[in-house]
Design a protein around this motif. Structure first.
Motif, PDB file in Angstrom:
ATOM      1  N   MET A 166       0.830  -1.202   0.000  1.00 62.48           N
ATOM      2  CA  MET A 166       0.000   0.000   0.000  1.00 62.48           C
ATOM      3  C   MET A 166       0.867   1.255   0.000  1.00 62.48           C
TER       4      MET A 166
ATOM      5  N   ARG B 138       1.079   4.177  -2.916  1.00 63.50           N
ATOM      6  CA  ARG B 138       0.826   5.608  -2.718  1.00 63.50           C
ATOM      7  C   ARG B 138       2.038   6.442  -3.144  1.00 63.50           C
TER       8      ARG B 138
ATOM      9  N   ASN C 110       2.141   7.549  -6.712  1.00 69.18           N
ATOM     10  CA  ASN C 110       1.125   8.462  -7.239  1.00 69.18           C
ATOM     11  C   ASN C 110       1.719   9.727  -7.843  1.00 69.18           C
TER      12      ASN C 110
ATOM     13  N   ASP D 173      -8.834   7.868 -10.297  1.00 66.53           N
ATOM     14  CA  ASP D 173      -8.831   7.481  -8.890  1.00 66.53           C
ATOM     15  C   ASP D 173      -9.973   8.111  -8.099  1.00 66.53           C
TER      16      ASP D 173
ATOM     17  N   ASP E 178     -10.618  -1.832  -0.145  1.00 60.53           N
ATOM     18  CA  ASP E 178     -10.091  -0.678   0.569  1.00 60.53           C
ATOM     19  C   ASP E 178     -10.246   0.547  -0.332  1.00 60.53           C
TER      20      ASP E 178
ATOM     21  N   LEU F  41      -8.786   3.227  -0.370  1.00 64.19           N
ATOM     22  CA  LEU F  41      -7.507   3.874  -0.670  1.00 64.19           C
ATOM     23  C   LEU F  41      -6.622   3.030  -1.587  1.00 64.19           C
ATOM     24  N   ASP F  42      -7.057   1.807  -1.874  1.00 64.54           N
ATOM     25  CA  ASP F  42      -6.254   0.910  -2.715  1.00 64.54           C
ATOM     26  C   ASP F  42      -6.660   1.109  -4.173  1.00 64.54           C
ATOM     27  N   ASN F  43      -6.100   2.121  -4.785  1.00 61.83           N
ATOM     28  CA  ASN F  43      -6.511   2.474  -6.145  1.00 61.83           C
ATOM     29  C   ASN F  43      -6.108   1.443  -7.185  1.00 61.83           C
TER      30      ASN F  43
END
Length: 321
Positions: free
Chosen positions: A1, A5, A8, A82, A119, A121-123
């Motif tokens: 994770m 991030r 990104n 996203d 999740d 936030l888990d793009n």
């Protein structure tokens, strides 16, 4: 994770400098722009280049690297964001009129249910499973509305020489001149009624095609035995192409077989003949032996831009028209 991030910011910078990709021959999900984005994303994400062979066959296992690959491709091709999620309007645009409002709603509902389990936030995972859901539903749609597997339970894969024999027999029955086979052996494919009907005749005789069912994909998959590609993936890939090249109702059987079946299956025939090139090159069609009753002087040689020229005359029925 954390690794995802951290990518990104770099990914945004990468995409800002990326060349704008336009569709050349197909929709953004299967065309040249998709393959280019796929290759660029493999390099950018540091994925082993050897995996490109798998990805080029549209095989996407659910590992972490592949999930982030799909996200990268999706952002580049603008079918994933996203924040906004999957671009359903773009899907409709690319597959219209096959994809309509009803299908869009069904897909949106399915994607929403799937992403609710992930999740937020888990793009990478969100992009991957949205893309996978789209493929599953699109496969179901194509299997209903397109010529699909229609297997022959008694079909036995042919030897390369048998396929070539069927081509010769079809040419002989149609009383075609010998220059037709000479040109075919050099990869010179002329888009004319005689050659269109020759392709149709050989495909039917080999049990690869019928006028009623179209491409017999189960038989073709069994014949090609493509390394690393199962029947489901092969069927989806071919159905996307067959749908894209669907001919009008006014087209005759020969034109339909040539401009839909032949156009879509040509790359797989290329690979099949290359893998079996030693047997193929032993066939009389490649040795200039007289096979047809009607003999005529060969046509002057033409300049060929065939990436498979290094293998000799393996452009048989394979080069672009």
């Amino acid at each position: 994770m954390e690794r995802d991030r951290s990518l990104n910011v770099a990914l945004v910078a990468f995409l800002a400098f990326a060349t704008v990709l336009h569709v050349v021959e197909a929709n953004i999900f299967t065309g040249k722009s998709f393959l280019k984005a796929q290759q660029d994303c493999v390099h950018f994400l540091g994925i082993n280049p050897l995996r490109l062979g798998q990805y080029k066959k549209h095989i996407y296992p659910g590992d972490r690297e592949t999930m982030c690959l799909i996200r990268c491709i999706g952002i580049t091709q603008e079918f994933w964001d996203d924040i906004l999620g999957f671009n359903f309007d773009l899907l409709e645009q690319q597959f219209s009129p096959m994809v309509d409002a009803t299908f869009k709603k069904k897909l949106a509902d399915s994607v929403e249910l799937k992403l609710a389990l992930l999740d937020p936030l888990d793009n990478c995972a969100r992009a991957f499973y949205a893309f996978r859901t789209m493929r599953v539903l699109l496969r179901q749609l194509l299997n209903v509305g397109t010529n699909t597997t229609a297997p022959n339970a008694f079909f036995e894969p042919l030897q390369p020489g048998q396929i070539l024999d069927n081509i010769v027999e079809c040419a002989r029955e149609a009383k075609l001149p010998s220059t037709v086979l000479t040109n075919l052996s050099k990869g010179i494919i002329v888009d004319c009624p005689e050659v269109q009907c020759l392709i149709r005749c050989a495909a039917v005789r080999c049990q690869f095609y019928t006028d009623q069912a179209g491409a017999l994909l189960s038989n073709l998959h069994r014949q090609f035995d493509p390394p690393g590609e199962d029947l489901a993936s092969f069927t989806l890939r071919q159905n996307l192409c067959l749908q894209r090249n669907q001919q009008p109702a006014t087209a005759n059987n020969c034109t339909r077989a040539f401009k839909q079946f032949f156009v879509c299956l040509r790359p797989d025939f290329e690979l099949y003949f290359i893998r079996n090139r030693m047997n193929v090159l032993q066939h009389p069609i490649f040795k200039g032996e007289p096979l047809l009753e009607s003999q005529s002087p060969p046509l002057p040689p033409q300049q060929q831009n065939n990436e498979f020229d290094q293998f000799g005359n393996l452009g048989l029925l394979l080069s672009s028209c």
